[in-house]
Design a protein around this motif. Structure first.
Motif, PDB file in Angstrom:
ATOM      1  N   GLU A 125       0.835  -1.209   0.000  1.00 21.72           N
ATOM      2  CA  GLU A 125       0.000   0.000   0.000  1.00 21.72           C
ATOM      3  C   GLU A 125       0.864   1.250   0.000  1.00 21.72           C
ATOM      4  O   GLU A 125       0.562   2.224  -0.694  1.00 21.72           O
ATOM      5  CB  GLU A 125      -0.927  -0.026   1.210  1.00 21.72           C
ATOM      6  CG  GLU A 125      -2.045   1.006   1.198  1.00 21.72           C
ATOM      7  CD  GLU A 125      -1.606   2.377   1.667  1.00 21.72           C
ATOM      8  OE1 GLU A 125      -2.247   3.374   1.297  1.00 21.72           O
ATOM      9  OE2 GLU A 125      -0.597   2.453   2.407  1.00 21.72           O
ATOM     10  N   ARG A 126       1.951   1.224   0.739  1.00 22.76           N
ATOM     11  CA  ARG A 126       2.822   2.405   0.839  1.00 22.76           C
ATOM     12  C   ARG A 126       3.507   2.712  -0.486  1.00 22.76           C
ATOM     13  O   ARG A 126       3.560   3.868  -0.917  1.00 22.76           O
ATOM     14  CB  ARG A 126       3.868   2.182   1.929  1.00 22.76           C
ATOM     15  CG  ARG A 126       4.810   3.383   2.124  1.00 22.76           C
ATOM     16  CD  ARG A 126       5.906   3.084   3.126  1.00 22.76           C
ATOM     17  NE  ARG A 126       6.822   2.042   2.670  1.00 22.76           N
ATOM     18  CZ  ARG A 126       7.819   2.258   1.798  1.00 22.76           C
ATOM     19  NH1 ARG A 126       8.017   3.467   1.282  1.00 22.76           N
ATOM     20  NH2 ARG A 126       8.623   1.261   1.442  1.00 22.76           N
ATOM     21  N   VAL A 127       4.055   1.683  -1.140  1.00 22.28           N
ATOM     22  CA  VAL A 127       4.844   1.947  -2.340  1.00 22.28           C
ATOM     23  C   VAL A 127       3.985   2.112  -3.593  1.00 22.28           C
ATOM     24  O   VAL A 127       4.479   2.577  -4.628  1.00 22.28           O
ATOM     25  CB  VAL A 127       5.904   0.850  -2.577  1.00 22.28           C
ATOM     26  CG1 VAL A 127       6.824   0.734  -1.374  1.00 22.28           C
ATOM     27  CG2 VAL A 127       5.267  -0.494  -2.915  1.00 22.28           C
ATOM     28  N   LEU A 128       2.701   1.751  -3.504  1.00 23.10           N
ATOM     29  CA  LEU A 128       1.819   1.953  -4.651  1.00 23.10           C
ATOM     30  C   LEU A 128       1.479   3.435  -4.818  1.00 23.10           C
ATOM     31  O   LEU A 128       1.280   4.161  -3.837  1.00 23.10           O
ATOM     32  CB  LEU A 128       0.521   1.172  -4.477  1.00 23.10           C
ATOM     33  CG  LEU A 128       0.527  -0.301  -4.898  1.00 23.10           C
ATOM     34  CD1 LEU A 128      -0.796  -0.948  -4.507  1.00 23.10           C
ATOM     35  CD2 LEU A 128       0.769  -0.442  -6.390  1.00 23.10           C
ATOM     36  N   ARG A 129       1.357   3.855  -6.054  1.00 19.47           N
ATOM     37  CA  ARG A 129       0.848   5.182  -6.340  1.00 19.47           C
ATOM     38  C   ARG A 129      -0.639   5.246  -5.986  1.00 19.47           C
ATOM     39  O   ARG A 129      -1.324   4.220  -5.994  1.00 19.47           O
ATOM     40  CB  ARG A 129       1.016   5.488  -7.833  1.00 19.47           C
ATOM     41  CG  ARG A 129       2.448   5.604  -8.293  1.00 19.47           C
ATOM     42  CD  ARG A 129       2.512   5.776  -9.805  1.00 19.47           C
ATOM     43  NE  ARG A 129       3.854   6.107 -10.252  1.00 19.47           N
ATOM     44  CZ  ARG A 129       4.198   6.270 -11.535  1.00 19.47           C
ATOM     45  NH1 ARG A 129       3.271   6.122 -12.482  1.00 19.47           N
ATOM     46  NH2 ARG A 129       5.438   6.573 -11.855  1.00 19.47           N
TER      47      ARG A 129
END
Length: 286
Positions: A136-140
């Motif tokens: 979730e964090r690294v997704l745009r």
């Protein structure tokens, strides 16, 4: 690096075996029709965008995802697999990294994060949550994750040693009968030892379980999950389940469908766009 849990040690030992390294080094193409359908579902939206391939192994998914984008990064937490993948695909960026901590990647970096072949099941449940949180964090904003996970209600959940106690097929060819007999004689003691040793870790919880798996001669211990429980866990992390495919065909799983014949699921979940509220968990009201 891996956190060093009992589950990590067991699974990594299995994957370091000669047979596993050979298999991962030569595997190619889709695992099943559901995986092909899942990648087709996301293809147009992520084409040409940054893609992160987690748990790449020997590189089975490299060609599948690079067909969508040259902006491609692969990671695996086992140095042996990174070495194999780099040997198979010398022009690809492959990094040794544990998906539970991907701090080397900035927030909002990728349009798609994929963790195939039920790789997320290989870590314990807290590790699983940590992985999904990192995704979730690294997704745009608006980006998608695609991962597969074993079905707790499916046929593999209750597999036992009877899988390895199979008499040779009747055949007019004595060589074939001999090979089948030798296979049973060789595999059964190893499977029995692993099954008895690893079954001590078997546990059932609300919506998921940890259990020894028949793969690698009962050499691995994995997480199995229920469909609704996984959807709720994703929603709690601000991720909306867009579609789920089973392993048997290219059709999305339907509400109310009998899931007992599905070995695993392919989840596609989306991170909320910057202007959207987080999704509600199934069965709740906003």
């Amino acid at each position: 690096m891996a956190s060093g849990t009992a589950q990590d040690r067991i699974n990594q030992h299995a994957w370091r075996s000669w047979g596993a390294r050979r298999w991962f080094g030569t595997a190619s193409d889709w695992t099943d029709p559901g995986e092909a359908a899942a990648i087709a579902w996301v293809a147009d939206e992520v084409r040409g965008q940054p893609i992160l391939d987690v748990g790449v192994g020997g590189g089975r998914t490299v060609a599948l995802l690079r067909a969508l984008s040259d902006d491609y990064t692969a990671v695996d937490y086992m140095p042996e697999m990174v070495e194999i993948c780099q040997r198979n695909h010398p022009d690809v960026r492959v990094m040794q990294m544990d998906a539970r901590n991907m701090s080397r990647f900035a927030d909002n970096s990728f349009a798609l994060v994929m963790f195939s072949f039920n790789g997320i099941d290989a870590v314990d449940y807290p590790g699983r949550v940590a992985i999904l949180r990192e995704f979730e964090r690294v997704l745009r904003p608006g980006g998608m994750m695609l991962f597969s996970t074993h079905n707790m209600r499916g046929p593999s959940y209750r597999e036992n040693l009877s899988r390895f106690v199979r008499f040779p097929h009747l055949s007019a060819n004595p060589i074939a009968v001999g090979i089948d007999t030798a296979r049973v004689i060789c595999n059964l003691p190893i499977a029995t030892f692993n099954y008895l040793r690893h079954s001590r870790l078997n546990r059932e919880f609300d919506g998921y379980a940890i259990r020894v798996c028949a793969a690698h001669k009962f050499g691995i211990v994995i997480v199995y999950t229920e469909l609704a429980a996984q959807q709720r866990a994703l929603a709690e992390l601000g991720l909306h389940t867009e579609v789920v495919f089973g392993n048997l065909n290219g059709e999305p799983v339907r509400e109310g469908q009998d899931l007992r014949d599905l070995y695993w699921f392919h989840f596609i979940a989306r991170k909320a766009a910057a202007s959207e509220p987080p999704p509600a968990a199934p069965g709740t009201r906003q």
